[in-house]
Design an enzyme around this catalytic site. Structure first.
Site, PDB file in Angstrom:
ATOM      1  N   ARG A  81       9.288 -46.105  29.725  1.00 35.60           N
ATOM      2  CA  ARG A  81       8.970 -45.013  28.788  1.00 35.60           C
ATOM      3  C   ARG A  81       8.555 -43.741  29.517  1.00 35.60           C
ATOM      4  O   ARG A  81       8.867 -42.627  29.080  1.00 35.60           O
ATOM      5  CB  ARG A  81       7.858 -45.476  27.835  1.00 35.60           C
ATOM      6  CG  ARG A  81       7.641 -44.572  26.617  1.00 35.60           C
ATOM      7  CD  ARG A  81       6.678 -45.229  25.632  1.00 35.60           C
ATOM      8  NE  ARG A  81       6.711 -44.588  24.325  1.00 35.60           N
ATOM      9  CZ  ARG A  81       5.788 -43.763  23.863  1.00 35.60           C
ATOM     10  NH1 ARG A  81       4.743 -43.462  24.629  1.00 35.60           N
ATOM     11  NH2 ARG A  81       5.878 -43.228  22.658  1.00 35.60           N
ATOM     12  N   PHE A 105       7.043 -38.186  10.996  1.00 36.04           N
ATOM     13  CA  PHE A 105       8.045 -37.817  11.985  1.00 36.04           C
ATOM     14  C   PHE A 105       8.236 -36.304  11.965  1.00 36.04           C
ATOM     15  O   PHE A 105       7.841 -35.626  11.008  1.00 36.04           O
ATOM     16  CB  PHE A 105       9.394 -38.487  11.676  1.00 36.04           C
ATOM     17  CG  PHE A 105       9.514 -39.904  12.155  1.00 36.04           C
ATOM     18  CD1 PHE A 105      10.048 -40.190  13.397  1.00 36.04           C
ATOM     19  CD2 PHE A 105       9.093 -40.951  11.362  1.00 36.04           C
ATOM     20  CE1 PHE A 105      10.161 -41.498  13.837  1.00 36.04           C
ATOM     21  CE2 PHE A 105       9.203 -42.260  11.789  1.00 36.04           C
ATOM     22  CZ  PHE A 105       9.738 -42.535  13.030  1.00 36.04           C
ATOM     23  N   ILE A 164       8.671 -38.255  21.303  1.00 35.95           N
ATOM     24  CA  ILE A 164       8.868 -39.699  21.433  1.00 35.95           C
ATOM     25  C   ILE A 164       7.895 -40.348  20.460  1.00 35.95           C
ATOM     26  O   ILE A 164       6.687 -40.107  20.522  1.00 35.95           O
ATOM     27  CB  ILE A 164       8.595 -40.173  22.864  1.00 35.95           C
ATOM     28  CG1 ILE A 164       9.518 -39.447  23.858  1.00 35.95           C
ATOM     29  CG2 ILE A 164       8.799 -41.681  22.972  1.00 35.95           C
ATOM     30  CD1 ILE A 164       9.229 -39.796  25.311  1.00 35.95           C
ATOM     31  N   SER A 165       8.417 -41.134  19.539  1.00 38.79           N
ATOM     32  CA  SER A 165       7.585 -41.694  18.476  1.00 38.79           C
ATOM     33  C   SER A 165       6.538 -42.652  19.036  1.00 38.79           C
ATOM     34  O   SER A 165       6.651 -43.160  20.163  1.00 38.79           O
ATOM     35  CB  SER A 165       8.458 -42.431  17.459  1.00 38.79           C
ATOM     36  OG  SER A 165       9.416 -41.565  16.897  1.00 38.79           O
ATOM     37  N   ALA A 166       5.525 -42.914  18.227  1.00 42.15           N
ATOM     38  CA  ALA A 166       4.487 -43.865  18.612  1.00 42.15           C
ATOM     39  C   ALA A 166       5.103 -45.245  18.821  1.00 42.15           C
ATOM     40  O   ALA A 166       5.921 -45.692  18.014  1.00 42.15           O
ATOM     41  CB  ALA A 166       3.404 -43.924  17.543  1.00 42.15           C
TER      42      ALA A 166
END
Length: 722
Positions: free
Chosen positions: A52, A230, A84-86
């Site tokens: 990541r 989002f 970058i999403s959780a």
């Protein structure tokens, strides 16, 4: 699509310790697995594999592996337009997508990291396409995917509202993941029948990540709704909040789904103190109530979202949070809005609150009463029920719209969204007399009912379109021919399986009845009995009924308020330590060194377009041998006698992510009658003999393992247990 074996080194800041990154990655995966966001080995492996931090080089490695978003691009006003999403949400969405090796997947909203996770899931036989409208975002994704060895991911720069020609594979994508906040779902036609679509869908300004399966051209939700946030969709699919401002007040009303209403006439309503209507429905300080907001949005005409300027002087009590505007309805020159009042610190120290409704304007008290009634209806019938079911039709679909009252419907640009709210499935009556006894009835031991042969409370299941109040009144009339005038909600009874998964939910009502048991006409069941609490340990009691009786015996007084939040009584089924297995029978028919295999139908739920032996599961009161004879004739037309079958192998199989083993028996016939023909074309498209040393690709993996073991003369193979 796995990573390339030859790839450039991961680009990281010079001070980054790769061992630290690996440790943090595994630590994050452990955290997600422990909290239930990771539920399958495939998603677990993907999150432990993809670096990541390589997709977020501008932040320290510790922040890259924090369970939070990483903003990667901002607009001129400073708002985040790409991130970058959780990780917890990415894991939830990947699990909901049910991606398998060989799948063709489209991601809408790029960044690179999530596409790499998908690439791990689809394997070398699958394809991944990631699409974004912003060329800066797609250039970044392309660069990082190449650097990390996921260069087979196709990166496309386009407006997702209009998918480019040729991007959709023949037959459609197996899964579509939308990772931007979307108001509509114009991609139904791009999804294969039976495929999965997971998206953060906006409904009246609230947004949930929802997993859908496409069946007969319609999307059906079959996952719990997950509250999420989002970055907003850009381009032609950007959502319009339809926001209006009440003049001179700093109060804003938004109608994202629905027709905007005039607001100028509301200005005088906020010059006076509002009326306050109590619901007697409570919520914990950390307890989400997004489901209530969604319910009110569909149940109340004129529903809108209310927000205020933080420095506005408008008389609004208890203003809603800036990022979560409040629920409101407009009624001409009046308005009502949902608010809360703090009651206490609560058992957990986070506070206990009551839902109240503030009414503004000359008829605000009537609008408030209308909203209160809907909050109480949700409390009585839906709060403790299963999550709502959402179906999404293309807006030009010719199928009839749901009947009025059957579902809440929102019409969007491309789709029609229907939300069905299940009612709590069961009801029961805890009836007591003035001597402190409980009325129990003995259930029949010879009927296919819940807890046969046990003493239980009166009651039964709700029927379609029926409220819990209506159901318990009907059930008592059917069972004992009585109306109990003082029935009041007492507790919600939850029954869970031994592993903790949900099994059943019942709303329990309390009432009084002072009639001897022999004078009550019992219309269902075997016997009625007035029972004291100390007697239940000696009786064959339904565990749920026993738990409710004990809860009542220990309580000071049952709640006197019909709409008060009901406490939950939970019981768990005893664990059965005996292992239960699914039994399968497989035909190993070999002629001239070649084995008979069938190609599974492309739409088959199991192993589509893959070669497999004639096989099936045994049915009740059927031996494995009998099953094999039946399945052989049903699938191939071959006639085989049980005495001509020999057991040649046993495969002890545990599928990834499954808790139920499968014991697969493989039988070989010494003789048979007939030639194989396709008897079930919906399952198998052809039969063909293949040399044992040259099996076709793809062949079901456990079939290949079993045939190789049979060739070696091995009788038993464990598979999947490690």
């Amino acid at each position: 699509m796995t990573r390339s074996t030859e790839r450039p080194a991961v680009t990281t800041p010079p001070t980054t310790d790769l061992d630290e990154a690996s440790a943090l990655r595994h630590q994050l995966a452990d955290q997600l697995a422990e909290s239930g966001h990771i539920r399958t080995p495939a998603v677990d492996e993907a999150l432990r594999t993809v670096p990541r931090h390589a997709f977020a080089p501008e932040v320290p490695v510790q922040k890259a592996y924090a369970n939070d978003i990483v903003a990667t691009r901002h607009s001129d006003d400073g708002s985040t337009i790409s991130s970058i999403s959780a990780p917890w949400l990415q894991a939830d969405m990947l699990e909901a997508a049910r991606i398998r090796p060989g799948h063709r997947v489209l991601e809408i909203g790029s960044g690179g990291y999530n596409a790499a996770l998908v690439a791990e899931l689809v394997g070398p036989a699958g394809t991944v396409t990631t699409l974004d409208i912003d060329p800066v975002v797609t250039d970044r994704a392309t660069s990082f995917l190449t650097q990390t060895g996921y260069d087979r991911v196709q990166v496309v720069t386009a407006d997702a509202e209009h998918l480019p020609v040729g991007i959709v594979p023949d037959g459609g994508f197996d899964a579509i993941l939308v990772t931007v906040d979307t108001w509509d779902l114009p991609w139904i036609d791009a999804l294969t029948e039976g495929g999965r679509l997971v998206a953060p869908l906006r409904l009246h300004g609230y947004h949930w990540s929802i997993g859908f399966t496409k069946r007969d051209g319609v999307l059906h939700s079959d996952e719990p709704l997950v509250v999420c946030g989002f970055v907003a969709m850009q381009g032609d699919g950007a959502w319009d909040p339809n926001r209006r401002t009440v003049p001179g007040t700093g109060i804003h009303l938004s109608w994202e789904d629905g027709t905007p209403m005039p607001v100028d006439q509301l200005a005088p309503a906020f010059t006076l103190e509002p009326s306050v209507a109590h619901t007697h429905v409570t919520v914990g300080g950390q307890e989400p109530f997004d489901a209530l907001a969604l319910y009110l949005a569909g149940a109340l005409p004129g529903f809108c979202r209310l927000s205020i300027d933080p420095d506005g002087d408008n008389g609004v009590l208890n203003p809603p949070p800036q990022h979560w505007p409040g629920a409101a309805i407009v009624r001409g020159t009046s308005l009502a809005r949902l608010a809360t009042e703090r009651l206490s610190d609560g058992d957990d120290g986070n506070g206990l609150y009551e839902f109240v409704v503030h009414g503004y304007g000359p008829h605000g008290h009537l609008a408030a009463k209308e909203m209160v009634e809907q909050v109480q209806h949700w409390q009585r019938n839906h709060r403790a029920a299963l999550c709502p079911r959402i179906t999404i039709h293309p807006v030009d679909d010719s199928s009839p719209a749901p009947a009025t009252g059957a579902a809440h419907v929102f019409v969007k640009k491309h789709t029609r969204v229907a939300i069905d709210w299940p009612t709590i499935p069961g009801t029961a009556a805890l009836l007591t007399d003035d001597d402190g006894r409980y009325l129990l009835h003995l259930r029949s031991a010879n009927k296919p009912i819940w807890r046969p042969g046990h003493w239980a409370l009166l009651g039964g299941n709700t029927e379609k379109g029926e409220t819990c109040d209506e159901a318990i009144t009907r059930e008592l009339d059917e069972e004992i021919g009585r109306v109990i005038p003082d029935l009041t909600g007492f507790v919600t009874l939850d029954t869970r399986n031994a592993d903790g998964t949900f099994n059943n939910r019942v709303r329990v009502y309390h009432g009084t009845l002072n009639t001897p048991a022999h004078e009550i006409e019992l219309r269902e069941g075997i016997q009625l009995r007035w029972t004291r609490i100390e007697e239940i340990d000696e009786m064959a009691m339904d565990p749920g009924a026993a738990a409710v009786l004990r809860a009542h015996h220990q309580a000071d007084q049952p709640s006197e308020r019909q709409d008060a939040t009901l406490p939950v009584v939970e019981v768990r089924e005893p664990r059965d330590h005996r292992s239960r297995s699914i039994i399968g029978a497989h035909l190993v028919l070999i002629r001239d060194g070649a084995v008979l295999l069938g190609r599974r139908h492309p739409d088959s739920a199991f192993a589509p377009s893959t070669w497999h032996l004639p096989a099936g599961h045994r049915e009740e009161t059927e031996s494995a041998l009998t099953c094999m004879v039946r399945e052989a004739e049903e699938e191939t037309g071959l006639r085989i006698a049980e005495g001509d079958l020999s057991l040649v192998h046993v495969l002890d199989l545990l599928d990834p992510g499954s808790m139920i083993p499968r014991v697969q028996f493989f039988f070989s016939p010494s003789r048979w009658e007939g030639e194989p023909v396709v008897r079930e074309p919906e399952c198998c498209t052809e039969w063909r003999f293949w040399p044992l040393n040259a099996l076709p690709d793809p062949t079901v993996e456990y079939t290949r393992v079993a045939l190789e073991a049979i060739s070696r003369g091995a009788l038993y193979t464990p598979m999947g247990w490690t």
